[in-house]
Design an enzyme around this catalytic site. Structure first.
Site, PDB file in Angstrom:
ATOM      1  CD  GLU A 134      -2.895  -0.990   0.024  1.00  0.00           C
ATOM      2  OE1 GLU A 134      -3.332  -0.058  -0.355  1.00  0.00           O
ATOM      3  OE2 GLU A 134      -3.072  -2.154  -0.596  1.00  0.00           O
ATOM      4  NE  ARG A 150      -0.722  -2.144   8.176  1.00  0.00           N
ATOM      5  CZ  ARG A 150      -0.973  -0.973   8.613  1.00  0.00           C
ATOM      6  NH1 ARG A 150       0.231  -0.281   8.348  1.00  0.00           N
ATOM      7  NH2 ARG A 150      -1.847  -0.484   9.204  1.00  0.00           N
TER       8      ARG A 150
END
Length: 755
Positions: A86, A301
């Site tokens: 992202e 993440r």
């Protein structure tokens, strides 16, 4: 000449980076994505190799203008959004809007926000990663192809406002299949026999019957238990074998994203979404003094357990100092990753173990401290010595029966002196008891024999933690998506979280069955996992994303056409049950879906107008709950002029036209008058007021603090005394839209929770 510009995602990072880089750079934030596919159209040219059409997100024109001003005439732009797919997409879109002749773009990856890491990342800046961007685009396009083409199908066939998602619908399927396994489960009776015994010295202890005639025993009923008790009544209990051993227990590796979410759910009662919100705060920087923001953990993440050698050595130094040499390893311990793990990021760890939680307590919120402490302890414990556990197992003979007793004690705590996982805490609660000194051949005193009836249990429902584990083990989603998946399936109204466990509701079951029947591959667990692997292959340049999209879309398009023609249409008709209508005793009851939720109605309508609410028991069987009689109201239908009556629906009372079915006008039942309490305390700091209902000069209802004008808090939506499960806000508010009907929502901007 304008200074070089560093672009990050979050405004919080701006302050942290400026602190370390001084005035050598300008720093600006995109505040998340600045471009995406358009909301009101597919935005993908399927014929032109699935070319996406990106547009500026609503409200982001000001951000884009600010980025252009900050860039000025700078030659070098350092793109530093988060180091994942992202983030890569955000970097590409930022480069697109700032593209200029002679301007150079550098991709910067901040894995931790410390001075050395920030300077090193800028020094090691590289080109934008096209493969990583293609992997992100492929996922986004796949999700759009599925969602924007199947959702309208559900609107036509079931009801408006429903949605389907490539990964969300598979997650709902997993929950539905578990619920059906619970419905189909038939408990089996079995019995256990426990002997309460004493040796020569205390303490007394218990032993379980495990074998008879050298075979594992299974006692099916009370008669079998009584028979064995009779047989044992005259037998001596003799120690047959004593087995003692010391086992080694290794610490767990530092956290990866999924394990952090599972542990925070188990130990801190955080939701997966809340865990990620708090972890992001710790990563982006916390002020440890005026103007001193410090990134406290590495990027959150990740699915890699890799750690930097320097970080491990720093942990060993702290262990020697705080715990002593006997707890420290001679050399760092490193952990192997599972196969097919993307190893771009380290595991989640503190940026410095010397930022001891106790020293940071005054700078962190309660939630930040709790999560930081969890991450810090897990990482430091991973570099501590093994725990040594003394285990003892005793076999006790009584005639043809064999009993077993076991116990354990800690010989050396090792890493357990600092950290025990949530799973181990549960096991510790069921500790094996302490046994007396026993020797082979010792005759034991029998105090009593206790028979006990049991029944086998159905498979458990999924909690947030166990669902994350299930998704991870099945290869569904990736570290960055688990929290979103869990929030989405609840927000879409397909599953409910009841006492901490997911249960599919009627619409969840219905939509799942229709989707699985019409699109067996698209919503198959293995197929979805293979698709995740394909996306990983795109990222490492082993596959072309257009080829993957073509391979997916050709069979999907065929299934879409078939479903458009053949999918069961229940809109207005509902689907049948095996219950005969109690009203006319002629037709079957059908489950129908209204904007207030599912209900039962006679299929003989309009001849028979019988309706009923219902619920399901643990076996999935329907039980009628007859709706109470309509109550009179003093309102008149503005559409036909007939009286409005107060009706009961699944979401409470509402006004409906007495001329139904000729007139189907309904409206929410607003309370009259002012200053009626909502039962919600004012959320403003240091305010002791209550939120009450009021009416504006134009007659519109709103809700505000009863301490006005001292407190000016006010909202248009009705507050409900229900804590947000994601961010722990004190209350939710009632909302209603044509697409979704009635739902609850959290007012906290960063949260966005709905149900």
């Amino acid at each position: 000449m304008t200074k070089p510009l560093i672009i990050v995602e979050s405004p919080t990072k701006v302050k942290t980076i400026k602190k370390y880089l001084g005035n050598n750079y300008n720093v600006a934030a995109t505040v998340g994505h600045i471009k995406d596919l358009p909301k009101k159209e597919m935005g993908i040219d399927i014929e032109d190799s699935f070319k996406p059409k990106y547009v500026a997100l609503p409200g982001k024109q000001k951000v884009i203008s600010a980025l252009k001003r900050a860039a000025g005439d700078a030659t070098d732009i350092y793109l530093a959004p988060d180091p994942d797919r992202e983030g890569e997409a955000i970097a590409f879109h930022a480069a697109e809007v700032l593209k200029k002749k002679g301007r150079r773009f550098h991709r910067v990856l901040f894995y931790e926000l410390t001075k050395s890491a920030i300077n090193e990342a800028i020094t090691l800046s590289a080109d934008l990663n096209q493969n990583k961007y293609d992997a992100q685009q492929a996922r986004r396009i796949l999700d759009r192809l599925v969602g924007y083409q199947i959702s309208p199908l559900l609107w036509r066939k079931v009801k408006g406002g429903l949605s389907a998602g490539r990964v969300q619908s598979v997650s709902v399927r997993i929950i539905c299949e578990r619920e059906r396994a619970i419905h189909a489960f038939n408990p089996e009776e079995y019995w256990s026999i426990t002997a309460y015994l004493e040796g020569v010295s205390p303490p007394p202890f218990k032993a379980k019957l495990v074998k008879k005639n050298e075979k594992k025993i299974k006692i099916s009923d009370e008669n079998g238990a009584v028979s064995i008790l009779d047989e044992l009544s005259n037998e001596s209990f003799v120690v047959k074998k004593v087995l003692k051993k010391t086992t080694k227990k290794n610490p767990l590796p530092p956290f990866i994203t999924s394990k952090l979410q599972q542990e925070a759910i188990g130990k801190l009662r955080f939701s997966a979404k809340k865990t990620m919100i708090v972890a992001q705060q710790l990563y982006e920087g916390i002020e440890l003094g005026p103007g001193e923001p410090v990134g406290l953990i590495t990027y959150m993440r990740t699915d890699s357990t890799r750690i930097a050698k320097e970080a491990a050595q720093e942990a060993l130094a702290l262990i020697r100092k705080n715990f002593g040499e006997e707890y420290a390893l001679e050399k760092p311990r490193f952990f192997k990753n599972r196969k097919k793990v993307q190893d771009a990021h380290e595991a989640i760890r503190p940026t410095s173990v010397f930022n001891v939680p106790d020293k940071l307590a005054s700078y962190l919120s309660k939630d930040q401290l709790a999560l930081y402490q969890l991450i810090w302890k897990r990482f430091v414990a991973s570099q501590m010595k093994q725990a040594l556990i003394n285990k003892i197992s005793v076999s006790i003979a009584a005639g043809s029966c064999l009993f077993n007793a076991s116990g354990s004690s800690i010989k050396f705590p090792g890493f357990m002196a600092l950290y025990i996982s949530a799973d181990d805490e549960i096991k510790t609660e069921k500790k094996e008891e302490k046994l007396p000194e026993l020797t082979e051949g010792m005759i034991l005193k029998l105090d009593k024999l206790e028979p006990k009836q049991h029944f086998t249990m159905p498979p458990p429902r999924f909690s947030e933690a166990s669902l994350v584990k299930e998704l991870e083990e099945n290869g569904i989603g990736r570290p960055s998506t688990y929290a979103t998946i869990l929030s989405t399936i609840r927000g879409k109204g397909y599953v409910d979280l009841v006492k901490g466990y997911f249960r599919p509701n009627e619409i969840g079951f219905l939509v799942n069955d229709l989707l699985v029947e019409s699109f067996p591959d698209v919503f198959d667990v293995d197929f979805t996992a293979r698709m995740e692997n394909d996306l990983d292959s795109v990222e490492v340049a082993e596959a072309d994303f257009v080829n993957i999209l073509n391979r997916f879309y050709e069979p999907f398009e065929k299934k879409l056409k078939e479903a458009s023609e053949n999918m069961l249409n229940i809109r207005g008709v509902g689907f049948s049950t095996d219950i005969t209508c109690p009203g006319c005793k002629e037709h079957q009851l059908h489950i129908k879906i209204s904007k207030y939720g599912p209900y039962l109605a006679c299929n003989g309508y309009p001849k028979c107008t019988y309706t009923s609410d219902y619920n399901r028991d643990e076996k999935g069987k329907l039980h009628l709950i007859k709706l109470s009689h309509d109550e009179d109201s003093d309102e008149v239908c503005e559409k036909c002029g007939k009286p409005m009556v107060i009706k009961n629906g699944r979401n409470g009372k509402f006004l409906g036209c007495s001329g139904y079915p000729d007139c189907k006008n309904t409206k929410s039942l607003g309370q009259k008058g002012t200053n009626q309490t909502t039962g919600v305390k004012c959320p403003e700091k240091d305010c002791s007021g209550d939120i009450v209902e009021k009416r504006s000069r134009r007659g519109k209802i709103f809700y505000s603090c009863n301490r006005y004008p001292e407190c000016t808090f006010a909202v248009w939506d009705k507050p409900v005394a229900k804590e947000c499960p994601d961010c722990n806000a004190r209350f939710l508010v009632e909302k209603s839209t044509k697409k979704r009907g009635n739902f609850f929502a959290c007012l906290t901007k960063e949260c966005g929770y709905t149900e």
